[in-house]
Design an enzyme around this catalytic site. Structure first.
Site, PDB file in Angstrom:
ATOM      1  N   GLU A 243      -0.670  -9.220  -0.601  1.00 54.82           N
ATOM      2  CA  GLU A 243      -2.086  -9.474  -0.305  1.00 54.82           C
ATOM      3  C   GLU A 243      -2.934  -9.438  -1.575  1.00 54.82           C
ATOM      4  O   GLU A 243      -3.865 -10.229  -1.740  1.00 54.82           O
ATOM      5  CB  GLU A 243      -2.566  -8.435   0.725  1.00 54.82           C
TER       6      GLU A 243
ATOM      7  N   GLY B 258       0.570  -4.926   0.917  1.00 57.24           N
ATOM      8  CA  GLY B 258      -0.638  -4.987   0.091  1.00 57.24           C
ATOM      9  C   GLY B 258      -0.386  -5.641  -1.266  1.00 57.24           C
ATOM     10  O   GLY B 258      -1.313  -6.177  -1.880  1.00 57.24           O
TER      11      GLY B 258
ATOM     12  N   ALA C  41       0.862  -1.175   0.000  1.00 61.51           N
ATOM     13  CA  ALA C  41       0.000   0.000   0.000  1.00 61.51           C
ATOM     14  C   ALA C  41       0.901   1.228   0.000  1.00 61.51           C
ATOM     15  O   ALA C  41       2.049   1.170   0.452  1.00 61.51           O
ATOM     16  CB  ALA C  41      -0.879  -0.016   1.239  1.00 61.51           C
TER      17      ALA C  41
ATOM     18  N   GLU D 268       4.825  -4.835   7.064  1.00 57.97           N
ATOM     19  CA  GLU D 268       4.104  -3.731   7.706  1.00 57.97           C
ATOM     20  C   GLU D 268       4.581  -3.487   9.128  1.00 57.97           C
ATOM     21  O   GLU D 268       4.519  -2.367   9.639  1.00 57.97           O
ATOM     22  CB  GLU D 268       2.587  -4.010   7.731  1.00 57.97           C
TER      23      GLU D 268
END
Ligand code: CAA
Length: 258
Positions: free
Chosen positions: A112, A109, A65, A132
């Site tokens: 993911e 992300g 992200a 993260e």
């Protein structure tokens, strides 16, 4: 819709979506996720598309992200705005098959997103991780849940707690990816796999996707019953008659999605 952060190409019934924010290693910001969801929904509604491939650049599938987008947000911002929730939900609602073709970094992300796809083909230079924890947060789009189901608790804890990266060989050994191919051949191999799927009956393909995904949601007995009933129901299709007749007649089946 004209896209700025992804490139969409449809070729031989396969929609290839290339994440394209090279300056940020394809970090997932609102615009990219919005465009990705739009392109996926478009592919879902396009009769010419029978399989989807999501890929990135040679250096990065996606490095996570977008940290710069998130850094100043408050709890209220992300909770009230349900950060990443609607996009993640929309991606897993797509009923057509999606292959993630991963080269380079698939972190946070990015890892993911790859796991939201139906399977992952990795280039031999791929690196997966849930780093993260180094940012003072944790995975927010499935890294503590899907990764654990893919590779088991011990490895998932290791990845999520240390933030270390996993190379392609370890990812294949651990069940995160279905196959590893040379980086230069990644697109060719992913498109070939998508092409194989595109030749099948779309009804059957969507049924298989639903059944395998169901195995993550329900107890074994329920999943087996769901599978058996879907298997039974496929006998109502013309494609079942065609597939079995073609086998008996020693010819290629001509599926018509009926
Ligand atoms: N968000 C925003 N920008 C990013 C980014 C990210 N996740 N990852 C890389 N970039 C940017 C860098 O800031 C840099 O931009 P500038 O040139 O403007 O500084 C550019 O991409 C190139 O990156 P690097 O110079 O860092 O490249 P590198 O080869 O030295 O390192 C890397 C590559 C190891 C992937 C490193 O960029 C990195 O560690 N990135 C962050 C990985 C990460 O922590 N991901 C998790 C994000 S949080 C998340 O995903 C939450 C969730 O679960 C939903």
């Amino acid at each position: 819709m004209a896209y700025e952060t992804i490139i969409v190409e449809v070729e031989d019934h396969v929609a290839k979506i290339t994440l394209n924010r090279p300056d940020a290693l394809n970090a997932l910001n609102d615009q990219l996720l919005g465009e990705l969801v739009d392109a996926l929904q478009d592919a879902e509604g396009n009769d010419k598309v029978r399989c989807i491939v999501i890929t990135g650049s040679e250096k990065a599938f996606a490095a996570g992200a977008d940290i710069k987008m998130m850094s100043e947000k408050s709890f209220v911002d992300v909770f009230a705005g349900n950060l990443f929730g609607p996009e993640a939900d929309a991606i897993v609602r797509i009923r057509k098959p999606i292959i993630a073709a991963v080269s380079g970094y698939a972190l946070g992300g990015g890892c993911e997103l790859a796991m939201m796809c139906d399977f992952i083909i990795a280039a031999d230079n791929a690196k997966f991780g849930q780093p993260e924890i180094n940012l003072g947060v944790m995975a927010g789009m499935g890294g503590s849940q899907r990764l654990t189901r893919f590779i088991g608790k011990s490895k998932s804890m290791d990845m999520n707690l240390t933030g270390r990266f996993m190379d392609a060989d370890e990812a294949e050994r651990s069940g995160l990816v279905s196959r590893v191919v040379p980086a230069k051949k990644l697109t060719e191999e992913a498109m070939a796999a998508a092409g194989k799927i595109a030749e099948k009956s779309m009804i059957t393909v969507m049924a298989v996707k639903e059944a395998v995904n169901r195995s993550y949601e329900v107890p074994l007995a329920e999943g087996l019953l769901f599978e058996r009933r879907v298997f039974h129901s496929l006998f109502a299709t013309e494609d079942q008659k065609e597939g079995m007749a073609a086998f008996a007649e020693k010819r290629e089946a001509q599926f018509r999605d009926k």
